[in-house]
Design a protein around this motif. Sequence first.
Motif: not given
Length: 298
Positions: A249-266
């Motif tokens: 499991l990965v608990i997201l950190g506050r500094q989640c980049h927009e590109l990281e978020l776009e990938y995770l939305l999939e």
Amino acid sequence: MLYLVGLGLSYKSDITVRGLEAVKQCSRVYLEHYTSILMAASKEELEQYYGKEVILADRELVESGSDDILHDADKEDVAFLVVGDPFGATTHTDLVLRAKRQSIPVEIVHNASVMNAVGSCGLQLYNFGQTISMVFFTDNWRPDSWYDKVLENRKIGLHTLVLLDIKVKEQSIENMARGRLIYEPPRYMSISQCCEQLLEIEETRRSKAYTPDTPAVAISRLGSSTQTFKSGSIKELAEYDSGEPLHSLVILGRQCHELELEYLLEFADDRDKFRNDVVADQEFFRPAPWVPPQEDDD
């Protein structure tokens, strides 16, 4: 020579060419069999692939019987195989130190591990902080020392990789106390159990290292043909059926980049909700503005 050989994450063929060449020339081959498992290959399949007998090395042998592993390793080649990378567990560092104290040459053959393959979920490796291990809770043992590491990671905005517990060839407390060599069936922690334990400890500690709505990503069977990811809040993932092991499991950190978020939305069931959870979490854990110290008038 003692060879520590990384096997990679899943298949018998994940071993490197250099690692396979080392194994084939060794007189004894041990397979570490308690920190992880090779998901898509059995001991028998490895033996056929290597053309060598493979000796399963449980925790007791590695930690208490290391002299057996190192016996005559100054005169002949011995291989110690590790799922993932050889230095994925501190036990293996200890084995290297023991070998060096006996003047036994050591060669390390690296391979992929969860520590670098986790990047396939879309999160950048350089945005990760300290890794923690989540063990199975018992009725009278609910360790939470890992909580402070999560809090430290979160304070500086970094992601936290959570490695989930496995129990292979473990004895019950009663059988251990009575000296009975009876072992429990293998157990592998699920994503839902990990998240339930996370929520329980936050309820106890109340330091707000995370909340039930903190976004996370579940990683199942990393490196195998059935590899899957699931994005959601910790509360949502506590209800998630993650299927067959292994999991992390990965608990997201506050500094989640927009590109990281776009990938995770999939990997999210509700993309808008997950995006909103990430934004809300970033705001909740945003540090207070820095205030310079006042100068002394004197």
